[in-house]
Design a protein around this motif. Structure first.
Motif, PDB file in Angstrom:
ATOM      1  N   GLU A 130      -5.312   1.524  -2.671  1.00 50.70           N
ATOM      2  CA  GLU A 130      -6.017   0.351  -2.159  1.00 50.70           C
ATOM      3  C   GLU A 130      -6.535  -0.526  -3.294  1.00 50.70           C
ATOM      4  O   GLU A 130      -6.425  -1.747  -3.249  1.00 50.70           O
ATOM      5  CB  GLU A 130      -7.172   0.777  -1.252  1.00 50.70           C
ATOM      6  N   GLN A 131      -7.100   0.108  -4.315  1.00 50.15           N
ATOM      7  CA  GLN A 131      -7.616  -0.650  -5.460  1.00 50.15           C
ATOM      8  C   GLN A 131      -6.493  -1.372  -6.198  1.00 50.15           C
ATOM      9  O   GLN A 131      -6.648  -2.525  -6.594  1.00 50.15           O
ATOM     10  CB  GLN A 131      -8.372   0.275  -6.407  1.00 50.15           C
ATOM     11  N   ALA A 132      -5.375  -0.689  -6.397  1.00 46.82           N
ATOM     12  CA  ALA A 132      -4.246  -1.304  -7.095  1.00 46.82           C
ATOM     13  C   ALA A 132      -3.694  -2.486  -6.311  1.00 46.82           C
ATOM     14  O   ALA A 132      -3.408  -3.541  -6.888  1.00 46.82           O
ATOM     15  CB  ALA A 132      -3.153  -0.265  -7.349  1.00 46.82           C
TER      16      ALA A 132
ATOM     17  N   TYR B 170      -2.383   1.425 -13.321  1.00 47.71           N
ATOM     18  CA  TYR B 170      -3.277   2.409 -12.682  1.00 47.71           C
ATOM     19  C   TYR B 170      -2.768   3.825 -12.942  1.00 47.71           C
ATOM     20  O   TYR B 170      -3.553   4.734 -13.225  1.00 47.71           O
ATOM     21  CB  TYR B 170      -3.383   2.146 -11.174  1.00 47.71           C
TER      22      TYR B 170
ATOM     23  N   HIS C   9       0.826  -1.202   0.000  1.00 45.53           N
ATOM     24  CA  HIS C   9       0.000   0.000   0.000  1.00 45.53           C
ATOM     25  C   HIS C   9       0.867   1.261   0.000  1.00 45.53           C
ATOM     26  O   HIS C   9       0.590   2.210  -0.733  1.00 45.53           O
ATOM     27  CB  HIS C   9      -0.954   0.017   1.198  1.00 45.53           C
TER      28      HIS C   9
ATOM     29  N   ARG D  93      -7.300   5.825  -2.134  1.00 39.47           N
ATOM     30  CA  ARG D  93      -8.293   4.906  -2.731  1.00 39.47           C
ATOM     31  C   ARG D  93      -7.702   4.166  -3.926  1.00 39.47           C
ATOM     32  O   ARG D  93      -7.879   2.957  -4.059  1.00 39.47           O
ATOM     33  CB  ARG D  93      -9.543   5.680  -3.126  1.00 39.47           C
ATOM     34  N   ALA D  94      -7.013   4.883  -4.789  1.00 41.28           N
ATOM     35  CA  ALA D  94      -6.382   4.240  -5.947  1.00 41.28           C
ATOM     36  C   ALA D  94      -5.329   3.232  -5.495  1.00 41.28           C
ATOM     37  O   ALA D  94      -5.201   2.151  -6.080  1.00 41.28           O
ATOM     38  CB  ALA D  94      -5.757   5.286  -6.866  1.00 41.28           C
TER      39      ALA D  94
ATOM     40  N   HIS E 283      -5.286  -4.313  -4.126  1.00 46.83           N
ATOM     41  CA  HIS E 283      -6.275  -5.389  -4.187  1.00 46.83           C
ATOM     42  C   HIS E 283      -6.172  -6.142  -5.517  1.00 46.83           C
ATOM     43  O   HIS E 283      -6.150  -7.377  -5.543  1.00 46.83           O
ATOM     44  CB  HIS E 283      -7.686  -4.835  -3.997  1.00 46.83           C
ATOM     45  N   THR E 284      -6.115  -5.391  -6.617  1.00 47.20           N
ATOM     46  CA  THR E 284      -5.994  -6.014  -7.936  1.00 47.20           C
ATOM     47  C   THR E 284      -4.735  -6.862  -8.022  1.00 47.20           C
ATOM     48  O   THR E 284      -4.765  -7.989  -8.518  1.00 47.20           O
ATOM     49  CB  THR E 284      -5.987  -4.924  -9.038  1.00 47.20           C
TER      50      THR E 284
END
Length: 188
Positions: A45-47, A83, A31, A42-43, A49-50
């Motif tokens: 966290e999304q990255a 991303y 992270h 937020r980006a 997770h992906t």
């Protein structure tokens, strides 16, 4: 269909213990890296997770790697870069849209603004990026997803359309329209 079971830490206990250990030991570092590159929580966290989904999906292959940790980080870096590229492309696209709208509100006595905004979308993008924003052909190629030769063609055709639409501009700048040999011969 498998059920997901979560312990108090929010980890899916249906996953292998080795994956869970990897996830728990590196999640914060992943992270932090993603946040530094993307600049948005937020980006990031999304990255992460992906990336972890990709790691999970290839976990059995990663376990036999000589340097599994290096491979996991390579997956994360690749996802974070995707991303970042997507965010940058979106920002450029929004900037080009804003630029087109701004030009449509300007009134020029030579018709330059009108000529530029009537260019087809890809020519408009190439011309603005190349001649106004001074992007390199390689950068335009990356953004538009086309070859350097196509970038050059769009720039050349867009510039020619503007020159054709605004002959008074050519006289003031001393440039000649493509194919006009009379003035070209006197300038050389």
């Amino acid at each position: 269909m498998t059920e997901n079971h979560h312990d108090d830490g929010g980890v899916d206990t249906g996953l292998s213990l080795s994956f869970q250990a990897e996830y728990l030991s590196d999640q914060r570092a992943f992270h932090d890296y993603a946040y530094v590159v993307l600049g948005d929580d937020r980006a990031a966290e999304q990255a992460v997770h992906t990336a972890l989904v990709l790691v999970r999906d290839s976990w059995d292959d990663l376990l036999v790697e000589s340097n599994m940790q290096q491979q996991v980080w390579a997956i994360l870096r690749g996802v974070v870069q995707e991303y970042r590229d997507r965010a940058e492309r979106n920002a450029i696209a929004q900037g080009l849209d804003d630029y087109r709208q701004g030009l449509s509100q300007l009134n020029g006595d030579q018709g330059v603004f009108e000529a530029v905004i009537t260019l087809p979308p890809q020519q408009f993008d190439a011309v603005i990026l190349r001649y106004i924003l001074c992007y390199t052909p390689q950068r335009i190629e990356w953004y538009m997803g086309i070859s350097k030769a196509t970038v050059a063609r769009y720039c050349r055709e867009g510039k020619a359309r503007i020159e054709q639409a605004v002959p008074s501009l050519l006289k003031k700048t001393g440039d000649t329209a493509a194919g006009d040999q009379s003035e070209r011969g006197t300038q050389e």
